[in-house]
Design a protein around this motif. Sequence first.
Motif, PDB file in Angstrom:
ATOM      1  N   ARG A   1       0.831  -1.216   0.000  1.00 14.22           N
ATOM      2  CA  ARG A   1       0.000   0.000   0.000  1.00 14.22           C
ATOM      3  C   ARG A   1       0.860   1.258   0.000  1.00 14.22           C
ATOM      4  O   ARG A   1       0.539   2.239  -0.673  1.00 14.22           O
ATOM      5  CB  ARG A   1      -0.930  -0.009   1.209  1.00 14.22           C
ATOM      6  CG  ARG A   1      -2.061  -1.006   1.081  1.00 14.22           C
ATOM      7  CD  ARG A   1      -2.893  -1.037   2.329  1.00 14.22           C
ATOM      8  NE  ARG A   1      -4.061  -1.905   2.180  1.00 14.22           N
ATOM      9  CZ  ARG A   1      -5.001  -2.036   3.102  1.00 14.22           C
ATOM     10  NH1 ARG A   1      -4.921  -1.369   4.236  1.00 14.22           N
ATOM     11  NH2 ARG A   1      -6.019  -2.850   2.880  1.00 14.22           N
TER      12      ARG A   1
ATOM     13  N   ALA B   1       2.244   1.715  -3.512  1.00 14.90           N
ATOM     14  CA  ALA B   1       1.198   2.227  -4.411  1.00 14.90           C
ATOM     15  C   ALA B   1       0.965   3.712  -4.170  1.00 14.90           C
ATOM     16  O   ALA B   1       0.883   4.503  -5.114  1.00 14.90           O
ATOM     17  CB  ALA B   1      -0.092   1.437  -4.232  1.00 14.90           C
TER      18      ALA B   1
ATOM     19  N   ASN C   1       1.852   6.965  -6.714  1.00 10.67           N
ATOM     20  CA  ASN C   1       0.812   7.925  -7.103  1.00 10.67           C
ATOM     21  C   ASN C   1       1.169   9.353  -6.713  1.00 10.67           C
ATOM     22  O   ASN C   1       0.529  10.296  -7.173  1.00 10.67           O
ATOM     23  CB  ASN C   1      -0.531   7.551  -6.466  1.00 10.67           C
ATOM     24  CG  ASN C   1      -1.182   6.371  -7.144  1.00 10.67           C
ATOM     25  OD1 ASN C   1      -1.029   6.166  -8.334  1.00 10.67           O
ATOM     26  ND2 ASN C   1      -1.900   5.582  -6.372  1.00 10.67           N
TER      27      ASN C   1
ATOM     28  N   LEU D   1       3.566  -3.533  -9.487  1.00 10.51           N
ATOM     29  CA  LEU D   1       3.309  -2.163  -9.018  1.00 10.51           C
ATOM     30  C   LEU D   1       4.100  -1.153  -9.854  1.00 10.51           C
ATOM     31  O   LEU D   1       3.544  -0.171 -10.355  1.00 10.51           O
ATOM     32  CB  LEU D   1       3.668  -2.024  -7.536  1.00 10.51           C
ATOM     33  CG  LEU D   1       2.721  -2.682  -6.542  1.00 10.51           C
ATOM     34  CD1 LEU D   1       3.340  -2.738  -5.157  1.00 10.51           C
ATOM     35  CD2 LEU D   1       1.377  -1.952  -6.505  1.00 10.51           C
TER      36      LEU D   1
ATOM     37  N   ARG E   1       2.911  -0.972 -13.590  1.00  8.60           N
ATOM     38  CA  ARG E   1       1.674  -0.202 -13.751  1.00  8.60           C
ATOM     39  C   ARG E   1       1.966   1.303 -13.691  1.00  8.60           C
ATOM     40  O   ARG E   1       1.359   2.081 -14.422  1.00  8.60           O
ATOM     41  CB  ARG E   1       0.648  -0.595 -12.696  1.00  8.60           C
ATOM     42  CG  ARG E   1      -0.043  -1.908 -13.016  1.00  8.60           C
ATOM     43  CD  ARG E   1      -1.022  -2.286 -11.932  1.00  8.60           C
ATOM     44  NE  ARG E   1      -2.282  -1.580 -12.049  1.00  8.60           N
ATOM     45  CZ  ARG E   1      -3.377  -2.089 -12.610  1.00  8.60           C
ATOM     46  NH1 ARG E   1      -3.356  -3.304 -13.121  1.00  8.60           N
ATOM     47  NH2 ARG E   1      -4.484  -1.382 -12.660  1.00  8.60           N
ATOM     48  N   ALA E   2       2.896   1.688 -12.829  1.00  6.62           N
ATOM     49  CA  ALA E   2       3.260   3.109 -12.742  1.00  6.62           C
ATOM     50  C   ALA E   2       3.903   3.569 -14.053  1.00  6.62           C
ATOM     51  O   ALA E   2       3.603   4.658 -14.553  1.00  6.62           O
ATOM     52  CB  ALA E   2       4.191   3.347 -11.565  1.00  6.62           C
TER      53      ALA E   2
ATOM     54  N   LEU F   1      -3.216   2.719  -9.593  1.00  9.23           N
ATOM     55  CA  LEU F   1      -2.701   1.981  -8.442  1.00  9.23           C
ATOM     56  C   LEU F   1      -3.491   2.418  -7.224  1.00  9.23           C
ATOM     57  O   LEU F   1      -3.641   3.612  -6.980  1.00  9.23           O
ATOM     58  CB  LEU F   1      -1.225   2.306  -8.210  1.00  9.23           C
ATOM     59  CG  LEU F   1      -0.240   1.768  -9.220  1.00  9.23           C
ATOM     60  CD1 LEU F   1       1.108   2.447  -9.055  1.00  9.23           C
ATOM     61  CD2 LEU F   1      -0.086   0.275  -9.042  1.00  9.23           C
ATOM     62  N   ASP F   2      -3.976   1.463  -6.467  1.00 10.16           N
ATOM     63  CA  ASP F   2      -4.677   1.802  -5.234  1.00 10.16           C
ATOM     64  C   ASP F   2      -4.483   0.675  -4.230  1.00 10.16           C
ATOM     65  O   ASP F   2      -3.847  -0.340  -4.522  1.00 10.16           O
ATOM     66  CB  ASP F   2      -6.160   2.077  -5.484  1.00 10.16           C
ATOM     67  CG  ASP F   2      -6.884   0.908  -6.145  1.00 10.16           C
ATOM     68  OD1 ASP F   2      -6.437  -0.256  -5.993  1.00 10.16           O
ATOM     69  OD2 ASP F   2      -7.903   1.149  -6.811  1.00 10.16           O
ATOM     70  N   GLU F   3      -5.034   0.858  -3.038  1.00  6.29           N
ATOM     71  CA  GLU F   3      -4.882  -0.142  -1.988  1.00  6.29           C
ATOM     72  C   GLU F   3      -5.484  -1.482  -2.400  1.00  6.29           C
ATOM     73  O   GLU F   3      -4.938  -2.534  -2.083  1.00  6.29           O
ATOM     74  CB  GLU F   3      -5.510   0.344  -0.687  1.00  6.29           C
ATOM     75  CG  GLU F   3      -4.707   1.410   0.002  1.00  6.29           C
ATOM     76  CD  GLU F   3      -5.253   1.765   1.377  1.00  6.29           C
ATOM     77  OE1 GLU F   3      -6.288   1.193   1.808  1.00  6.29           O
ATOM     78  OE2 GLU F   3      -4.632   2.615   2.030  1.00  6.29           O
TER      79      GLU F   3
ATOM     80  N   TYR G   1      -5.673  -2.834  -5.354  1.00  7.87           N
ATOM     81  CA  TYR G   1      -4.763  -3.543  -6.251  1.00  7.87           C
ATOM     82  C   TYR G   1      -3.559  -4.074  -5.470  1.00  7.87           C
ATOM     83  O   TYR G   1      -3.117  -5.203  -5.681  1.00  7.87           O
ATOM     84  CB  TYR G   1      -4.308  -2.642  -7.398  1.00  7.87           C
ATOM     85  CG  TYR G   1      -3.384  -3.353  -8.359  1.00  7.87           C
ATOM     86  CD1 TYR G   1      -3.878  -4.356  -9.192  1.00  7.87           C
ATOM     87  CD2 TYR G   1      -2.033  -3.052  -8.414  1.00  7.87           C
ATOM     88  CE1 TYR G   1      -3.035  -5.043 -10.054  1.00  7.87           C
ATOM     89  CE2 TYR G   1      -1.185  -3.725  -9.281  1.00  7.87           C
ATOM     90  CZ  TYR G   1      -1.690  -4.720 -10.093  1.00  7.87           C
ATOM     91  OH  TYR G   1      -0.857  -5.401 -10.940  1.00  7.87           O
ATOM     92  N   ALA G   2      -3.021  -3.264  -4.555  1.00  5.64           N
ATOM     93  CA  ALA G   2      -1.888  -3.697  -3.732  1.00  5.64           C
ATOM     94  C   ALA G   2      -2.276  -4.936  -2.924  1.00  5.64           C
ATOM     95  O   ALA G   2      -1.508  -5.911  -2.852  1.00  5.64           O
ATOM     96  CB  ALA G   2      -1.444  -2.562  -2.817  1.00  5.64           C
TER      97      ALA G   2
END
Length: 185
Positions: free
Chosen positions: A89, A92, A96, A157, A160-161, A167-169, A171-172
């Motif tokens: 988390r 992620a 962001n 992770l 995706r960046a 990306l969010d919690e 997905y993490a």
Amino acid sequence: MSTRRPGGRTAIVKAKAFEAARALAVEHGLHNVTMPEIAKLAGIAPTSLYRRWGDVGSLLMEMAVERLNETFPLPDEGGLLADLTQWARRIAAGLNADAEVNFFRVLLATTTMSPETRKLTLAPRLEQLQALLARADTRGEATPEAEDVIDYLLAPLYMRAVLGMPLDEGYADKLVRRLLKTITI
């Protein structure tokens, strides 16, 4: 009577160099930071910087890894699931973030760094990961290999960046569950 400097000259030079590099990166962007500018702002001879780091990319990467380790140490929540979930988390959220000088942006800005230098620079973070996994193993938890953490948690992770994907919690958390399913007892 003289007082001893904590950490000595090497630590002072490193701290000044990192502070100057960070300030210049915020002001001019990571790709526009040079060793002579860092040296001038830090009040350090450029030769000292080149002797220690070799190039600006190595200095920036070491700065970023040190800051990452100090600011975001790997969690120790008492269980592997909680540790990995909190860590994923944080990653992620960090990916962001709009901060000009964060680990990920420095990682991308130093792509010309040799694999050996990158591995050496990232070694402290990998040691933290090994310690996190060793704690879980000591508690008797089924524990993945460090390479599996990289492949199943970190790589998705960061990729995706790179691709600009969300990306969010949630997905993490999904990645952590997927990683833990791969463990064979």
